[in-house]
Every structure is written in C-alpha cells, then in structure tokens.
Write a protein that holds these residues in place. Structure first.
Motif, short mmCIF file in Angstrom:
data_model
loop_
_atom_site.label_atom_id
_atom_site.label_comp_id
_atom_site.label_asym_id
_atom_site.label_seq_id
_atom_site.Cartn_x
_atom_site.Cartn_y
_atom_site.Cartn_z
N GLU A 1 -31.91 3.05 11.67
CA GLU A 1 -31.31 4.19 12.37
C GLU A 1 -31.34 5.43 11.50
N TRP A 2 -31.70 6.55 12.12
CA TRP A 2 -31.77 7.84 11.43
C TRP A 2 -31.04 8.87 12.27
N SER A 3 -30.06 9.55 11.71
CA SER A 3 -29.33 10.59 12.42
C SER A 3 -29.38 11.87 11.61
N THR A 4 -29.30 12.99 12.32
CA THR A 4 -29.41 14.29 11.67
C THR A 4 -28.26 15.18 12.13
N ALA A 5 -27.70 15.92 11.21
CA ALA A 5 -26.61 16.84 11.53
C ALA A 5 -26.87 18.17 10.85
N LYS A 6 -26.28 19.23 11.41
CA LYS A 6 -26.44 20.55 10.83
C LYS A 6 -25.17 21.05 10.15
N THR A 7 -24.17 20.19 10.07
CA THR A 7 -22.92 20.58 9.43
C THR A 7 -23.07 20.63 7.91
N ASN A 8 -22.24 21.43 7.28
CA ASN A 8 -22.27 21.52 5.82
C ASN A 8 -21.26 20.59 5.16
N LEU A 9 -20.46 19.90 5.97
CA LEU A 9 -19.44 19.01 5.41
C LEU A 9 -19.41 17.74 6.24
N ALA B 1 -24.93 -2.41 10.00
CA ALA B 1 -26.38 -2.22 9.87
C ALA B 1 -26.63 -0.97 9.04
N GLU B 2 -27.63 -1.03 8.21
CA GLU B 2 -27.93 0.12 7.36
C GLU B 2 -28.42 1.29 8.20
N PHE B 3 -28.21 2.49 7.69
CA PHE B 3 -28.65 3.68 8.42
C PHE B 3 -28.89 4.81 7.44
N TYR B 4 -29.59 5.83 7.92
CA TYR B 4 -29.82 7.07 7.18
C TYR B 4 -29.10 8.20 7.93
N HIS B 5 -28.44 9.02 7.18
CA HIS B 5 -27.82 10.21 7.76
C HIS B 5 -28.34 11.42 6.98
N SER B 6 -28.98 12.35 7.69
CA SER B 6 -29.58 13.50 7.03
C SER B 6 -28.90 14.79 7.45
N PHE B 7 -29.09 15.80 6.62
CA PHE B 7 -28.55 17.14 6.86
C PHE B 7 -29.70 18.13 6.80
N GLU B 8 -29.85 18.88 7.88
CA GLU B 8 -30.86 19.93 7.86
C GLU B 8 -30.39 21.06 6.94
N ILE B 9 -31.26 21.42 6.05
CA ILE B 9 -30.92 22.49 5.10
C ILE B 9 -31.44 23.80 5.66
N ASP B 10 -30.55 24.73 5.85
CA ASP B 10 -30.88 26.02 6.44
C ASP B 10 -31.90 26.73 5.54
N THR B 11 -32.89 27.32 6.15
CA THR B 11 -33.90 28.04 5.39
C THR B 11 -33.32 29.24 4.66
N ASN B 12 -32.14 29.69 5.12
CA ASN B 12 -31.49 30.82 4.45
C ASN B 12 -30.75 30.39 3.19
N VAL B 13 -30.61 29.06 3.02
CA VAL B 13 -29.95 28.57 1.81
C VAL B 13 -30.83 28.89 0.61
N SER B 14 -30.27 29.55 -0.34
CA SER B 14 -31.03 29.92 -1.54
C SER B 14 -30.24 29.50 -2.76
N GLN C 1 -18.21 -4.44 2.30
CA GLN C 1 -17.23 -3.71 1.51
C GLN C 1 -16.92 -2.36 2.15
N PRO C 2 -15.71 -1.85 1.96
CA PRO C 2 -15.38 -0.51 2.48
C PRO C 2 -16.30 0.55 1.86
N VAL C 3 -16.69 1.50 2.67
CA VAL C 3 -17.63 2.54 2.24
C VAL C 3 -17.03 3.91 2.54
N LYS C 4 -17.21 4.82 1.58
CA LYS C 4 -16.80 6.21 1.79
C LYS C 4 -17.89 7.12 1.24
N VAL C 5 -18.30 8.10 2.03
CA VAL C 5 -19.32 9.06 1.62
C VAL C 5 -18.83 10.46 1.97
N LEU C 6 -18.93 11.37 1.02
CA LEU C 6 -18.58 12.77 1.22
C LEU C 6 -19.77 13.63 0.82
N VAL C 7 -20.20 14.51 1.72
CA VAL C 7 -21.28 15.45 1.42
C VAL C 7 -20.78 16.85 1.73
#
Length: 908
Positions: free
Chosen positions: A318-326, A336-349, A423-429
């Motif tokens: 599974e692959w999911s994408t979000a545009k949030t910064n947090l 089940a394992e999964f990937y969670h991605s964040f689109e990086i704004d092109t304006n990010v410098s 096991q319990p999992v916690k992820v912060l981005v």
C-alpha cells in the motif's frame, strides 16, 4: 553496574627474571571466570584469542579489568562467537601516578615488557597469530599507553588500538612536581610532532565521564592536537548512544551502559577472516564512531552507514500520499506494511526543513525519492537512516531524522515505510519553516545581569513558544555561551495541555549540543511536567570556531510551552571550583609572602613585627598584587611576540607564563586571578585568626606549666640544643630519606618557637622580670617579634608541606630495608634548604636586627608574590622554588643583621 556470572579469577603471569628484578613492585595478571580460567591455567596460558591489556591509573587496581573482561566473555558465549578476547591486567602497586611523576617512566617500561610477554603466550597458534595488543587505559593508564611511543626501543607494530577512559591527555590535573610536567611534555610532544612522525599506525579512542567526573573533565580527556586526526576519536559518556550517562572517575570502568557500548565496538573491530583486530585502522575507527557517536539503531554490520543501498519499493504494498506538512501516526499494531509519502512543494527551498521521529525498528524506515512527472509513487527510495539520531531513553527506541532545505530540494516525495509488526508504532513527520523554529537565543551574561539587578538572583529571560499547531521541534542557538565561566538553568514550562489518549509513550526531550567537542547532554520530561536542564560547558569555545551551542527541543504536540533561562549561581560556583579550584594553592602562599613582606617592612622601619592577621589585612589585599601581575603579564606577552624580545626572554631562561596554558585550553578569563585571590584571601583571613588563637592558648598553657614546674635556664638551654638536633636530623633525613621530612621538622620547630617566644613575651609583659632601665620592655619586644615571625614562617612551611606531602606518602608506601631513599624525590631540595635556613635562624635566637638585606627582603617577598600570579597559577611545583629563594635570603639577612644583644633568659 556490571555483574560477574562466575567468580572472577586473577591468574598471575610469570615474567622473565630480569623483568621481575628490575620492576619488583609490579605484576601481570590474566583475567578469567569459572571453566574459562581453569582451562587457561591448565594449558599454561597457551591462548588462541585476541589479547587485550588493561592499564590502571592513579591508585588504580588491576582488578578493575573485571567489568570489561566479564562482559566480553559473556558476549562471546551468547553469540557463539568463533573468537574471544583474552584480558590481561597490570598490577602497578596502586601507585599515585597522577600526582607523583617519578613512577611514570617505570610504569611505561614495565608495560612494554608485559606486551612482549603477552604476545609470547600465543606462540603455539598455527595461524592468525596476533602480532599486536589492544590497550585499554583508565585515567593515567591511558597516558602510560601513549608514553610507550617515547621509549627508544619500542616496536610500534605491537599496538594497534588504544582505548583511554577518563585520561587527562591535555595536561596534568595538578602540576605538583616537575617530573610529571616533563613527562607530559615529552609524551604530548611525541604525539603532536607531525614533522618527525607522530604515531600513524595506531587508532586511539578517548572517553570522558561528563559532569560527574570532577577529577578529569572532558576538556582534559579530549584528543585535540594529539595524534593523527584521521585516527583519533573522542566521546563523552553523556553522548554515547544507549548509554547517555555521566560517570564519576571510578565508575567509568564498571558502568554497564558504557561497558556494553565499548565491548560491542571491540567485537566490531575484529576481522572475521583472521579473528584478530583488523589491520585496517579505519575499520576500528568506524566501529567506535558508530557505537560512541552515530548509533542508528540496528547492528553495526547491518547499519545503512556501513552498507547504504536504495530501497526497492514493493509493487503490492500500500502506498498513500498526502500534502500536509504535519503527520502524526499511531497504532497498537500494524497488520500490513505500507508506505506513506509527502509531496514536497516545489516552492520549498533552503528556508524549510524536515523532522521525522519514529520508534519503527526497521533499519530503512524513512527516505525520499524523485518521482517521474505524473507518477503516483516511486519505484525506489533513497534512505536517510544515516542521518538518524537515537533519542533517550533507550527503552522507547525513538530515533529522529533531520533534513535541511538543500536535501529537500532534491526530492519530490519524502516517504515513511512502516513494516508489519505487533508492537505499538508511532511516527511523527513535520515539515516546517526554519525561521519559525530556529531561534537565536541571546544568553544573559553575568555582567548584564549585574547591571540590571544588584544581586541578579531571580533575573531570567523568558520567551513563549507558539501553540501546539506549530509542531514538535525547536532549535535554539545559544549565542554568547562560549566559556566554562558561565552556567545557566534552562526550563521548559507547559502553559496549556489538551487531553491525550495514547498507547505509545513519548517523552519530551531537551538536547544540549556542543559542536566543537561533539558533546550532547539530554533531559527528558513527561507530558504536562516542567523540563529542566543545566547549561554549562566542559571546554571553552576555540577562537576560530564559528558555530554556537544549540539546544534542541522535542516537545509533545498536546501542549503549548514557554521557555526561560536564568543564571545559576550554584552551578557557576561549581564550574569555577571544577575548572580552577586546583589553582588556588599558589594564592595561599602569596597571602603568606605578602604578610611577611609587611612584617619585614615594619621591622626594618620601626623595629617591630606585627601579628600575621594585622599584616594580612593591611598589606595582602588583592589590589596590591593582581593588577600589577596582569600588567606585567601583558608586557611580557608583548615582548614575547616580537622576534628580538622572544630571543632575549629565551636567553634569560624566563618560562612562558601559565595563562598561555589556560588559553590553549580555551578556559582563560581575565577575572580568574582576581577571583582566586579573593577566595584565598577570605579563607586565610579566618584561618590565620583561628591558628593565632590556638597559639595564644598553647602559650598560656605553656606559661602555666612553666610556673608549676619552675622552669629555669636549664630548660632554655635544652630547648635551644633540641632545636639544633631536630633541624640537623631533619636536614639529614631530607637528603637521604625524603625531603618532606625536613619540612615536617621545620614546621614543628617554628610552631614550638612561636609558642615559646609568645609565652616569654607575655611573662615579661606581666612584670615577671621588670628591669628599671627598661631592658625588659626591649626584651619583650624582641620575643614578640620572633614569635610573630615564627608564626608566619610556620604558615609558610605548612603550605609548602601540603604541596610536598605526596613524596612522603609514596616514601612510606615503598620504603624497604634495602632501599630507604626515595628515588627522584622532588621535595629533597626544598626540604634541605628549609632545614639549613631554619638552623641559621635558630642561631640568631630571638634577636632580629636591621641591615640592607633585611630592608630589601620585603621588596623581594612582594615581587615574588607578583611573579607567582604569573608563573605558579598552573605550575604549582614552582611555588617551592620561590619559597626556597625567600628562605635563603631570609637566612642570609638575619645572619648578618645587627640588633640588640639578648639577655640571658630569666627564670620563669
């Protein structure tokens, strides 16, 4: 603390006859437990492992090897390892090597003999026989390991790695004798002389204990300017991942967290093909670097830092994408394992940064990718686990990854990989704007505090952090915090918290980062609680270093916070004592010399010697010495900076002033001499008055005893000749046995003289022997002068005795019927000079007159006090030189003085 699973055994290794005859005080032991020890002894130490030699330090025991030896033995057994470490330990008779230099060279020579003997024990191995020994040195043992390279016949191939624990590499703790200073100069000269070839075939590691080690601070344990920069490593136990503890000086060898990290690094140094320490020093350096500084969570051999490859994305995952910064993800378990991605704004410098925190145990849990235009996901991911930092406490298994704007600009997505787990999992981005979270914090300086508030006890600087919506990380740059002569308390106070239901515990964290020494200090606190951390340095900021210290805050999103910093007077005083407390002795002696200067001045001008307390309060004031000394230091510095001036000073033999040593350590501050002087002045004010009261009480008791037993001229004659006998015996003992014994005799003699003369002066004052011609008044004044002078000299002898007490302790411990004399005794000269000078003073009795030498001796004492501020601040051993010179001149001046001829002492 480490524990032994079986009874530890220390098996003595037989050495060659010429070695035992040359070093009868020392021995070599093999460490083992249970069956392992029995097997080694049965085989007559025909060993097949990896040799490790432990060298104890100042007053250290060979038994201190047991923590490393036991943990290494159990680790080899639990891993079913095909190799094991054989631990040896040297018995150096628990000598005081840190404060008595003459034993250092013998210890170095014996260590080399032990290395050769250890390698001979592996002669039966048919292949992969070790040709070098892994050295571990605690405290001064680490310096002994480095001193091997100064021996003319030392084979540099027999040592491949040196691990030093709480070793004062930079300078001695206290330069109390010239031998230890010369030894340091020779060793550090060898290891810093790149032109003539410092050791290049050995990797050296040094660890410091942090705040709790009040003997060897991290600044002394660092390897700055020592050895090849590519083959050295320093770490503080407070910064070692999975340890994060400060150890006191002795706990350094048995602290479980530190021992475990050390043994893991030692195992990772081994070449799996030869089962010996790798010949490639870079392998060992990477192993210790990993376990001591950049531990990423997985094992060293599996870590991304040692084997970094792009991570291939599984097509059916599974692959999911979000545009949030947090993004804050939490689950009791992951089905089940999964990937969670964040689109990086092109304006990010470069004005943005990213933080990812997780307790995911997968070795490649976070990365980034550059997706083709129009693609919904990436085919492979570039992992950033080599950027990870483990966060305390170790049981929570959290780690953080920081990416700056430059790294983000090369990506289209940042990706979190969460594997299947129960096991319990916690992820912060958190992707944030740098200007909002990276704050420059101007540290409140001591002088600014004093300007704003008279006492400044409650002065503080407070700033609020934004609400919880802003994220979880702040980076505070502490501008102005660059000297050990600063100490602050930093507090994080929650102002408002929301209720949170969480299955995964996350502790808020403060990380104090010192970039020039790679040191970190951590403090954790729970949700809703106040966080507190001491901000103080263990080494000064180098002159050409541009980065400032930083404080990283990892906060819980459920709360809003405010932070404050205030000057800590208790911590500041502790820093002052820790860094400069051992430099006080010279200022105590200066107090006495200044008081003697005033007494001699009054004797030459008015014929009286004031009491010590009166002279001290009038003449030994700080402004009479410190400003003049600092101006003279600046003048000498200007002269030394010129080519002709430097040549002249060198020809004269004038040494470099001690402030240069403190500047090299980046711990010099212009206020240090003044503060040390004020501290010594305050102590001496109360101490001298207390001792004077004791002398007065003893003289009263002596007067009472004399009246009861009817002392007469015979007692005075006996007292006179007993003084001669004591001082002659003291001079002989100082020359042939130990110099400190001469100082003991001089101290006792002058205390007795001060009591006797004070008693006689009191009896004459009370009218026991009144003369019509006023002769009694003059006699009383002579006795009083002699008593006051003897009292001041007794203080001088007492301080000199304290500074020269170590040779006497060593002599008492090492004396034998075959050898009564102390070898290379640094106290011999001062002991003999003190006794001979006292003999001359005794020959004058209580008559002190006036001559040219006596009148000029006051100036000499004053000048000596000024020079001691410059040259005895660090080099404490030079105090004996100044005291010796003063005693010689005092003896000469009294010997040739002209004064009243004393009458025969009356019956008391």
């Amino acid at each position: 603390m480490t524990y032994m699973f079986e009874t530890p055994e220390y098996l003595k290794i037989k050495l060659n006859q010429n070695v035992t005859s040359q070093f009868p005080r020392y021995n070599l032991y093999f460490y083992g437990e249970g069956q392992y020890a029995s097997s080694a002894q049965t085989s007559k130490f025909q060993l097949t492992g990896i040799p490790v030699l432990f060298i104890p330090g100042n007053a250290g025991s060979y038994r201190q090897v047991r923590s490393l030896g036991s943990v290494a033995l159990r680790m080899a057994s639990s891993l079913n390892s095909k190799f094991q470490f054989n631990f040896f330990s040297i018995d150096l008779n628990e000598e005081l090597s840190g404060i008595y230099g003459p034993v250092l060279m013998d210890q170095s020579k014996f260590t080399y003999e032990c290395i050769k003997q250890i390698l001979n024990l592996y002669s039966s191995m048919s292949k992969n026989k070790p040709n070098s020994v892994f050295l571990v040195g605690h405290s001064m043992g680490g310096l002994i390991a480095r001193a091997l390279y100064t021996l003319p016949d030392f084979d540099r191939t027999v040592v491949n790695t040196i691990l030093t624990q709480a070793t004062p590499h930079q300078m001695p703790l206290i330069a109390i004798d010239p031998v230890i200073v010369d030894f340091y100069s020779k060793v550090n000269g060898q290891w810093s002389d790149e032109l003539h070839g410092f050791p290049r075939n050995v990797f050296i590691v040094s660890t410091g204990g942090g705040y709790r080690d009040i003997l060897v601070r991290n600044g002394l344990a660092s390897l700055c300017k020592i050895g090849d920069p590519s083959l050295r490593l320093f770490a503080s136990t407070m910064s070692i991942p999975k340890a994060w503890v400060s150890t006191d000086h002795l706990a350094h060898v048995w602290c479980k967290q530190v021992v475990m990290a050390t043994v893991r690094a030692m195992f990772d140094c081994v070449d799996r093909s030869t089962h010996q320490i790798s010949e490639d020093r870079a392998v060992c350096r990477m192993a210790f670097l990993y376990h001591y500084q950049i531990n990423l969570g997985p094992k060293f051999i599996d870590s991304p830092a040692s084997n970094s490859q792009p991570l291939l994305v599984k097509e059916d995952t599974e692959w999911s994408t979000a545009k949030t910064n947090l993004w804050d993800y939490e689950a009791k378990q992951v089905a089940a394992e999964f990937y969670h991605s964040f689109e990086i704004d092109t304006n990010v410098s470069t004005d943005h940064a990213l933080l990812a925190i997780s307790n995911v145990e997968d070795k490649s849990w976070f990365g980034g990718c550059l997706a083709p235009p129009g693609a919904k996901k990436c085919k492979n991911i570039r992992t950033f686990d080599d950027n990870a930092d483990l966060l305390p406490p170790a049981k929570l298994k959290f780690k953080a990854i920081h990416l700056d704007g430059q790294q983000l600009s090369d990506l289209t997505h940042s990706v979190v990989h969460v594997p299947k787990t129960k096991q319990p999992v916690k992820v912060l981005v958190d992707i944030y704007k740098v200007a909002d979270r990276h704050i420059i914090f101007q540290m409140p300086h001591l002088l600014r505090f004093l300007k704003n508030s008279v006492m400044a006890f409650d002065s503080e600087v407070t700033i609020p952090l934004r609400s919880s919506e802003s994220g979880i990380f702040y980076n505070l740059t502490m501008e102005g915090l660059d000297s050990p002569f600063q100490a602050y308390i930093f507090e994080v106070v929650p102002t408002e918290c929301s209720k949170v239901n969480s299955d995964v515990q996350f502790l808020s964290l403060m990380k104090f980062h010192i970039p020039w020494s790679h040191e970190h200090t951590y403090s954790t606190f729970q949700l809703g609680q106040k966080g507190r951390l001491s901000l103080k340095l263990q080494s000064g900021k180098p002159l050409n270093f541009s980065e400032d210290v930083q404080l990283h805050l990892y906060l819980d999103r459920a709360c809003a916070y405010k932070v404050s910093v205030r000057l800590s007077w208790s911590e500041l005083f502790g820093q002052f004592l820790r860094f400069y407390g051992l430099y006080v002795p010279s200022f105590f002696v200066i107090q006495v010399l200044m008081s003697l200067s005033w007494q001699l001045k009054k004797l030459s001008s008015e014929g009286i010697v004031p009491r010590f307390s009166a002279s001290h309060s009038v003449w030994a004031l700080p402004y009479r010495v410190v400003p003049l000394a600092m101006m003279l230091r600046m003048l000498l510095s200007l002269i030394r900076n010129t080519e002709d001036g430097s040549r002249i000073l060198k020809a004269v033999g004038l040494p470099t002033d001690d402030t240069v040593t403190l500047k090299d350590q980046d711990i010099w501050h212009p206020l240090i001499p003044l503060l040390l002087y004020v501290m010594a002045f305050s102590f001496m004010t109360f101490y001298s008055r207390a001792i004077e009261a004791i002398i007065d009480a003893l003289s009263a008791f002596y007067a009472f005893a004399c009246r009861r037993i009817c002392c007469g001229q015979w007692t005075n004659a006996v007292f006179h000749w007993v003084q001669y006998l004591l001082l002659i015996s003291g001079a002989a003992a100082a020359y042939w046995l130990c110099g400190t014994m001469g100082l003991i005799v001089c101290l006792l003699t002058h205390i007795i003289k001060a009591v006797v003369y004070r008693t006689k002066a009191g009896i004459l004052e009370n009218g026991a022997a009144v003369e019509k011609d006023g002769r009694a008044d003059k006699e009383r004044m002579l006795h009083l002068n002699a008593s006051n002078l003897c009292f001041s000299l007794s203080l001088l002898f007492a301080l000199t005795l304290v500074l020269n007490s170590i040779p006497f302790i060593v002599w008492c411990k090492t004396i034998t019927s075959e050898n009564l004399s102390l070898h290379l005794d640094p106290s011999r000269n001062i002991g003999v000079i003190a006794c001979i000078s006292s003999l001359i003073l005794v020959s004058r009795g209580h008559s002190l007159g006036i001559n040219i030498l006596m009148s000029n001796l006051s100036i000499v004492a004053y000048a000596s006090s000024v020079l001691m501020v410059i040259y005895c601040l660090v080099s404490v051993y030079r105090i004996s030189y100044f005291v010796s010179a003063f005693l010689i001149l005092l003896a000469l001046s009294t010997r040739n003085s002209t004064g009243l001829k004393p009458q025969k002492d009356k019956v008391m």
